[in-house]
Motif scaffolding. Structure first.
Motif, PDB file in Angstrom:
ATOM      1  N   UNK A  14     -37.519   0.110  14.934  1.00  0.00           N
ATOM      2  CA  UNK A  14     -36.230   0.694  14.594  1.00  0.00           C
ATOM      3  C   UNK A  14     -35.407  -0.323  13.817  1.00  0.00           C
ATOM      4  N   UNK A  15     -35.012   0.061  12.608  1.00  0.00           N
ATOM      5  CA  UNK A  15     -34.326  -0.920  11.756  1.00  0.00           C
ATOM      6  C   UNK A  15     -33.035  -1.458  12.367  1.00  0.00           C
ATOM      7  N   UNK A  16     -32.407  -0.666  13.214  1.00  0.00           N
ATOM      8  CA  UNK A  16     -31.139  -1.147  13.744  1.00  0.00           C
ATOM      9  C   UNK A  16     -31.323  -2.106  14.907  1.00  0.00           C
ATOM     10  N   UNK A  17     -32.530  -2.129  15.423  1.00  0.00           N
ATOM     11  CA  UNK A  17     -32.730  -2.986  16.588  1.00  0.00           C
ATOM     12  C   UNK A  17     -33.701  -4.119  16.355  1.00  0.00           C
TER      13      UNK A  17
ATOM     14  N   UNK B 229     -36.738 -12.425   4.838  1.00  0.00           N
ATOM     15  CA  UNK B 229     -35.673 -11.806   4.078  1.00  0.00           C
ATOM     16  C   UNK B 229     -36.129 -11.250   2.727  1.00  0.00           C
TER      17      UNK B 229
ATOM     18  N   UNK C 143     -23.748   2.515  12.852  1.00  0.00           N
ATOM     19  CA  UNK C 143     -24.653   1.841  11.927  1.00  0.00           C
ATOM     20  C   UNK C 143     -24.167   1.877  10.489  1.00  0.00           C
TER      21      UNK C 143
ATOM     22  N   UNK D   9     -33.716  -6.635  14.630  1.00  0.00           N
ATOM     23  CA  UNK D   9     -33.197  -7.997  14.596  1.00  0.00           C
ATOM     24  C   UNK D   9     -32.546  -8.412  15.910  1.00  0.00           C
TER      25      UNK D   9
ATOM     26  N   UNK E 273     -35.665  -5.556   3.328  1.00  0.00           N
ATOM     27  CA  UNK E 273     -34.667  -5.303   4.352  1.00  0.00           C
ATOM     28  C   UNK E 273     -35.255  -4.501   5.498  1.00  0.00           C
ATOM     29  N   UNK E 274     -34.518  -4.503   6.564  1.00  0.00           N
ATOM     30  CA  UNK E 274     -35.042  -3.924   7.800  1.00  0.00           C
ATOM     31  C   UNK E 274     -35.415  -2.454   7.617  1.00  0.00           C
ATOM     32  N   UNK E 275     -34.600  -1.770   6.860  1.00  0.00           N
ATOM     33  CA  UNK E 275     -34.835  -0.341   6.702  1.00  0.00           C
ATOM     34  C   UNK E 275     -36.208  -0.067   6.087  1.00  0.00           C
TER      35      UNK E 275
ATOM     36  N   UNK F 283     -29.688 -14.401  17.675  1.00  0.00           N
ATOM     37  CA  UNK F 283     -30.758 -13.439  17.915  1.00  0.00           C
ATOM     38  C   UNK F 283     -30.269 -12.027  18.181  1.00  0.00           C
TER      39      UNK F 283
ATOM     40  N   UNK G  76     -40.020  -9.515   6.403  1.00  0.00           N
ATOM     41  CA  UNK G  76     -38.697  -9.223   6.946  1.00  0.00           C
ATOM     42  C   UNK G  76     -38.057 -10.502   7.479  1.00  0.00           C
TER      43      UNK G  76
ATOM     44  N   UNK H 105     -24.964  -2.700  10.183  1.00  0.00           N
ATOM     45  CA  UNK H 105     -26.418  -2.639  10.132  1.00  0.00           C
ATOM     46  C   UNK H 105     -26.923  -4.034   9.778  1.00  0.00           C
ATOM     47  N   UNK H 106     -27.810  -4.544  10.610  1.00  0.00           N
ATOM     48  CA  UNK H 106     -28.338  -5.882  10.352  1.00  0.00           C
ATOM     49  C   UNK H 106     -29.413  -5.758   9.289  1.00  0.00           C
ATOM     50  N   UNK H 107     -29.082  -6.182   8.093  1.00  0.00           N
ATOM     51  CA  UNK H 107     -30.026  -5.938   7.000  1.00  0.00           C
ATOM     52  C   UNK H 107     -31.132  -6.976   6.987  1.00  0.00           C
ATOM     53  N   UNK H 108     -30.791  -8.191   7.203  1.00  0.00           N
ATOM     54  CA  UNK H 108     -31.840  -9.189   7.393  1.00  0.00           C
ATOM     55  C   UNK H 108     -31.342 -10.163   8.435  1.00  0.00           C
TER      56      UNK H 108
END
Lengths: 139, 1203
Positions: free
Chosen positions: A97-100, A33, B818, A102, A36-38, B870, A30, B877-880
């Motif tokens: 949690x994918x939204x958090x 890259x 999101x 990062x 992806x986060x999801x 950061x 992740x 949505x932060x994908x990467x």
């Protein structure tokens, strides 16, 4: 009997080691890259409960077999695992949690945590191995 | 009009009229692009057009004199111009034109130099007196310093430095271009070196003769200025510019001559390597001192000097023949000008061939050329080319290119000037005309001068240096205004009477001019601390505030086959990169050296080859690219809109449907999109209803699906009170997933059926609790999962919550948060009972439906190596790590990013940030909008404090506090806010030497910090002790997260004006309207007088408070009622009365409303009406039962510091 207990712990510990290596690899994927986060989070969240259960089993096993030192060693980690699992906010999709992930350096702290656990499991691994051999010799 | 125009639809792109300009700029480029091709193809074997050569020449000459950059070039060009003038009117035809151009030059010069007195005078001198050599040379030398600086820097291995000097050229761009159009490069150099920032503003509308021209320039300048910093007064400009365009050709003639002259002159210069180089070097050292770490450079010049030398010679040769070629090929362009509609490929071919020819001619030849051998050529060619024809022809061509608008008669030139301040279009005709006529007269003289021009150069150069140094010292003087210590407890009126502007980064003027507009891109610290340790010491948040998709009135749009990007970090080329030589550029983010692709060498705007630094990408920090298929994962999606409407009993009762239908009907044609656009409707109560809107059906067919088993039933919706929002959303997701698009959800209550159902979590008794505020986070992850699914399918969900009761916005908001949607909330909405809400919904809908929209977008933010991001704030949505996935992007969305400094930035003096937003426009075009911001790095704590952007810092803090209150608790967040003030002020206190520990001292840049933090603490989102409904609070938090800075600041700290005594004093003129500018009042009831009327601007709402003793004249003239008692309790409009005060008030309010996406609703609040509390809650400096007054807060902070 004692040897059996340690053998079991050893196997369990192996699984945990693999699991934390998997965590580290996925998290660094992740980070780089590659995924992806999801998908990263859904992959990892699947293994949070197995890890928790796996580690709790060892801990309980040690308690039951009255290995106080090893039990106490394991206790903080087990507590942390459970605490972390319970404290997930209701709106989150799991420990990861994918939204958090990062945000606020969460990724790094997850990474750090996985590293520490890996070290801990390795330590345990050798401890169990030693104890098992000792138990076998004693038998 | 022009069939050639490749993107006619463009104009329709944006909803705002202003958008129109964008296209024009765009079209313009494109055309330019093509035009040259014409030349090439048609040319008799030799491809270069006249205009081209001139340009090229200049360019090339540049490199010789000063190795690195072309900066110098213009200077050379300048000389001839001056000479001409001095000479007097040599050729008859010049008579008319010369004055024009000169004046133009002079005037422009004066603009430019207003800040620096010296250059100004010198220029004036130039203008008046024939002894212009020295003058001109000074100008020329100006060109040098920057170049040199660049050079020196680069040798220092300071990667970023070069930029500093380099951009100076581009900096001139808008102006420069403008000028060039008239005066050719003449003016450039001046600008380069000086690039007064205030140019436009200070323009003294001076020199008399050719008024049209001056105007023109003036206009363009002001246009530019306004464009970047404020709303331009476009309309007025139009006509003016138009006129000027008419006059242009003549002027251009003149210009041309100059250019032609310069052609030869520069060459000459180059020939004398040693001397010029030495000159350069001296200048260099001087110039380098301009840069902050002056010490470094002192030693450099020597080193650099040698390098330049070599280069000079080398390049001199090469280009020499180039010149030659061009000279001979001059006639070509004439014929070609007429057909602009060639393809780009042609143009490329042309370039190629030109280069080959140049290479063909042997080097010695080139030398000849340099020494004047080229003149004859030039001469003849120019002579042969029928100048007048040209003058006529070119004009229409660019004009066409420019105007995307259908009106053929429309004054295209005017447009041209407008859009960008970019004078590109004008420029072109200028060039074309130029080549021919002048040469005859001007040449010889130019020749003779060129020889000694160099010598004088350095003297003035030195002077200028010192002046520029002076400027510098001003900047870095020990106590700039921003550092003036302010004793907070003793300063009674801390709030300035005028609006607070974003601080200007402490960069040199050229860079500042190039920098991204603070409206789109702001950093909390305009001086970036060198290390994390320093940042920690300063105790200030570091982060960026973005408004990337803002409606812009001017935006250069670039079509090119290759979008130039850094090969390692993928940064888009931007004004802050440095060109190491013509063929290579150094990335300013990762410092990699990249090649300049062949295509980039050609400048479509000036139609010149070999000027990569003059491409629009390098001249503008905000640009938009039309992306190729490389930037698509799939064919660009069509615009697809789905409306999901709550039709339960509750919703029907509230009556929003009629308003929505009305708005939809009104705006259906204005929905952004093209022929592929699709629109759909779903309604739901306890069941879900789909509508068949197929063509050929006289009436929509309704299909009803009960949510549970998913089979169509034929149940008529009755008095259904349940709401099956979750299943409706899932259905909507499935509908949208093949294409992606926008889902607009209208919801009026808590979802109570199916998946995603929610329970009421609010305890009304806890609304005013001081202790704990719970349930700020979502209750379920259903909406978050759904949003992520949607986001993955490029679908955004926008939520309109119109509810009178608690509907758990905290959970529902996730669906928008999101998926990059937006949230609108209308508490206790009712179409008849609360007309103001209804009006607001109507206005919001109008904006919502017609505003620009981007689909399947991603945004990446890059920053200079050493910095890292950061945490991100906003809806996405932060994908990467640095990639934000935005299913939709709308112009009203703001973002914030927190930064940390991972590696020390000691080896760089500038850092850059770049956001690239890749999106599909509603027309199905893939586009990339790029913003680049450049900021200086500082090593001392005081400098960090000097550069604080307090508004940005507050907005970032607000975002962080929202996160904190959701993840931890509200009281934590409040403590953190207070601590932010305490820490930063105490940290500052420890830096000042003569500390009075009793006083609360803040630097002037931070003096509003405590006030704003107090305002935040009293904001709905964070306040405690005052009864606040949970949904209201959550909505305020959502707004904090998504509002762009300008709007957020008004929400946090409203503006209060006294409006019963508006005068024209200090009024500004907008669109022929006089807008009075009352001063800001502090938000304290002490400012209210019973005799007055006050307007409070809270961003989304306006209050007009009428005092009991308010003058009856005002009430009658503005409100239309005889006296105070007659004013109704609910009044939301000001009548259009034909009185002066009414006119003033209305124009002021309209002015406030303009430029705000969601038109605020106006409430007239009578003193002692029940609505008063709404109004008075915004008086944040006053004490309330639950919160400090401002003074108490200061004392509290002081106590904390002393602890």
């Amino acid at each position: 009997m004692e040897a059996m207990v340690f053998l079991l712990s050893l196997i369990d510990c192996c699984a945990l080691i693999f699991l934390s290596v998997y965590f580290i690899i996925t998290l660094s994927d992740l980070e780089c890259d590659y995924i992806n986060a999801r998908s990263c989070c859904s992959k990892l969240n699947k293994w949070v409960i197995p890890e928790l259960v796996g580690h709790t089993i060892v801990t309980v096993l040690m308690l039951v077999s009255l290995h106080w030192f090893i039990f106490l060693l394991n206790l903080p980690v087990a507590t942390w695992n459970i605490y972390r699992f319970i404290m997930v906010p209701s709106g989150n999709m799991g420990v990861f949690d994918p939204t958090e992930i990062h945000n606020r350096g969460q990724l790094k702290s997850h990474m750090k945590e996985a590293m520490i656990k890996l070290g801990f499991y390795l330590l345990c691994f050798f401890m169990y191995l030693y104890s098992m051999i000792l138990a076998l010799i004693n038998d | 009009t022009p069939p050639s125009h490749p993107y006619p639809h463009h104009s329709a792109e944006g909803p705002a009229q202003s958008q129109m300009q964008v296209p024009s700029g765009y079209g313009l480029h494109h055309q330019n692009y093509m035009a040259p091709s014409g030349h090439y193809s048609q040319g008799p074997g030799k491809m270069t057009s006249l205009p081209l050569d001139t340009q090229c020449d200049n360019y090339y000459s540049g490199p010789y004199a000063a190795p690195t950059q072309n900066v110098v070039t213009p200077s050379t060009a300048n000389q001839p111009g001056a000479q001409m003038y001095g000479r007097g009117p040599p050729a008859p035809h010049m008579m008319g034109s010369t004055p024009g151009s000169l004046h133009g030059a002079a005037s422009s010069a004066s603009h430019l130099h207003t800040s620096a007195s010296q250059p100004y005078s010198s220029f004036v001198n130039h203008y008046n007196s024939p002894s212009m050599y020295s003058v001109t040379s000074s100008v020329a030398s100006q060109g040098f310093p920057s170049t040199c600086a660049h050079y020196a820097m680069s040798t220092v291995s300071n990667a970023v430095y070069p930029n500093v000097s380099y951009p100076s050229l581009p900096a001139g761009d808008p102006y420069g271009q403008m000028f060039t159009s008239q005066n050719a490069p003449t003016v450039r150099p001046v600008k380069d070196s000086f690039s007064g920032q205030n140019t436009a503003v200070s323009h003294p509308s001076p020199l008399p003769p050719p008024p049209s021209q001056q105007h023109h320039q003036h206009q363009s300048l002001s246009g530019y200025n306004t464009l970047s910093w404020s709303a331009p007064g476009l309309p007025t400009q139009d006509s003016l510019i138009r006129n000027q365009m008419g006059s242009l050709p003549i002027v251009n003639n003149n210009t041309t001559n100059t250019v032609a002259d310069s052609l030869s002159c520069p060459v000459m210069q180059n020939v004398q390597p040693p001397k010029s180089s030495s000159v350069t070097s001296t200048v260099l050292s001087g110039a380098s001192t301009r840069m902050p770490p002056a010490t470094k450079h002192a030693a450099e010049p020597v080193v650099s000097a040698s390098q330049p030398l070599e280069r000079i010679q080398h390049q001199g040769m090469q280009y020499g023949d180039y010149v030659n070629n061009q000279a001979s090929s001059t006639p070509t362009p004439l014929s070609s000008t007429s057909d602009d509609e060639e393809e780009e490929e042609d143009e490329e071919a042309g370039v190629d061939s030109s280069s080959t020819t140049s290479s063909a001619s042997p080097l010695p030849n080139s030398y000849d050329a340099l020494e004047g051998g080229s003149y004859p050529d030039m001469h003849s060619s120019s002579a042969s080319s029928p100048a007048p024809d040209r003058a006529l022809e070119p004009n229409p061509a660019p004009a066409q290119a420019l105007s995307p608008a259908p009106t053929p008669t429309a004054p295209q030139p005017a447009k041209v000037a407008k859009p960008f301040g970019y004078g590109y279009p004008t420029l072109q005709p200028g060039y074309q005309n130029v080549a021919a006529p002048l040469n005859s007269g001007a040449h010889p003289s130019g020749l003779s001068y060129s020889g000694f021009q160099q010598y004088p150069q350095h003297y003035p150069g030195v002077n200028q240096l010192s002046s520029s140094l002076g400027g510098l010292s001003l900047q870095s003087s020990p106590q700039p205004e921003s550092l003036r210590p302010v004793n907070l407890t003793q300063e009674r009126n801390i709030l300035p009477t005028t609006p607070v502007w974003a601080p200007v980064p402490n960069l040199n003027l050229e860079l500042n001019k190039l920098n991204c507009s603070p409206d789109s891109f702001r950093c909390t610290l305009t001086n970036i601390p060198q290390t994390q340790a320093l940042l920690n010491k300063a105790k200030l948040p570091l982060g960026l505030l973005l408004h990337p998709f803002r409606d812009l009135t001017q935006l250069p749009v670039i079509t090119s086959n290759t979008i130039v990007r850094c090969r390692s970090c993928r940064t888009y080329i931007n004004p802050f990169v440095s060109f190491i030589d013509q063929r290579r550029w150094k990335c300013n983010l990762c410092y990699r050296v990249n090649d300049v692709p062949e295509e980039f060498m050609y400048n479509p705007l000036t139609r010149s080859y070999g000027e990569p630094h003059k491409r629009p990408e390098v001249q503008n920090s905000t640009v938009e690219f039309i992306a190729s298929s490389d930037y698509m994962l799939r064919p660009p999606q069509p615009a697809v809109y789905l409306f999901v409407l709550d039709v339960s009993h509750n919703a029907v009762e509230a009556g929003y449907l009629t308003i929505l239908c009305q708005s939809l009907l009104e705006n259906l044609d204005k929905l952004p999109g093209d022929s592929r656009t699709r629109i759909g409707f779903m309604t739901f109560d306890s069941t879900i209803h789909f509508y068949n809107l197929q063509e050929g059906l006289s009436q929509p067919q309704m299909l009803i699906v009960s949510d549970i088993d998913g089979k169509p039933q034929t149940v008529l919706p009755s008095q259904e009170t349940h709401s099956a929002l979750g299943p409706a959303l899932q259905a909507a997701f499935k509908l949208m997933s093949p294409t992606g698009g926008r889902v607009s959800v209208f919801q009026t209550q808590l979802p109570s059926l199916g998946s995603g159902l929610l329970q009421s979590r609010e305890d009304p008794n806890q609304r005013s609790s001081i202790k704990v505020v719970q349930h700020l986070g979502p209750a379920t992850d259903f909406y978050k999962k759904l949003a992520l699914d949607c986001s993955g399918q490029q679908t955004a969900v926008d939520l309109f919550l119109l509810s009178s009761q608690y509907s758990d916005l905290a959970s529902l908001a996730c669906m928008s948060k999101f998926s990059a949607g937006c949230i609108f909330y209308y508490p206790s909405f009712h179409s008849t009972h609360s007309p103001s809400q209804a009006e607001k919904l109507q206005k919001d809908l109008r904006r919502y439906l017609t505003r620009k929209i981007g689909f399947e977008a991603v945004m990446r933010i890059r920053c200079t190596k050493g910095l890292s991001m950061h945490t991100f704030h906003g809806n996405f949505f932060v994908r990467s790590t640095d990639l934000l996935s935005l299913a939709n992007i709308n112009p009203d969305a703001g973002f914030a990013v927190q930064l940390s400094i991972e590696e020390s930035l000691t080896d760089t003096s500038l850092v850059c940030f770049q956001t690239a937003l890749l999106y599909t426009s509603s027309k199905g075009e893939r586009r990339i909008r790029v913003h680049t911001l450049c900021l200086p790095v500082v090593s001392s704590l005081t400098d960090v404090y000097a550069g604080v952007d307090v508004q940005a810092a507050i907005c970032l803090l607000a975002n962080m506090a929202v996160d904190r209150s959701v993840s931890s608790s509200l009281s934590d967040a409040r403590d953190a806010l207070v601590n932010a003030v305490v820490d930063s002020l105490s940290a500052y206190g420890s830096t000042i030497s003569n500390v009075q520990h009793s006083a609360l001292i803040a630097p002037s840049s931070l003096k509003l910090f405590p006030l704003y933090v107090l305002a935040l603490l009293k904001q709905k989102a964070f306040r405690t002790g005052t009864s606040t409904r949970l949904d209201d609070r959550v909505y305020a938090m959502c707004q904090i997260k998504t509002q762009p800075l300008v709007h957020l600041m008004k929400m946090i700290h409203p503006n209060l004006y006294r409006i019963d005594r508006l005068t024209d004093e200090g009024a500004i003129h907008v669109n022929d309207r006089v807008v009075p500018q009352p001063s800001l009042q502090k938000l304290s009831a002490e400012k209210l007088t019973r005799e007055g009327a006050f307007l409070m601007d809270c961003g989304s709402v306006f209050y007009i408070w009428i005092g009991k003793g308010c003058d009856n004249n005002f009430i009658e003239n503005v409100l239309g009622y005889p006296n105070f008692a007659a004013i109704p309790q609910k009044m939301t409009h000001l009548p259009e009365l034909d009185t002066l005060s009414s006119e003033r008030t209305r124009s002021f309010i309209t002015w406030l409303r303009d430029g705000r996406p969601l038109s605020p609703v106006l409430h007239v609040v009578k003193d002692e009406s029940p609505a008063k509390t709404e109004f008075f809650q915004h008086f944040i400096e006053d004490r309330t039962e639950a919160a400090f007054s401002y003074y108490e807060f200061l004392l509290h902070v002081q106590q904390q510091i002393c602890k």
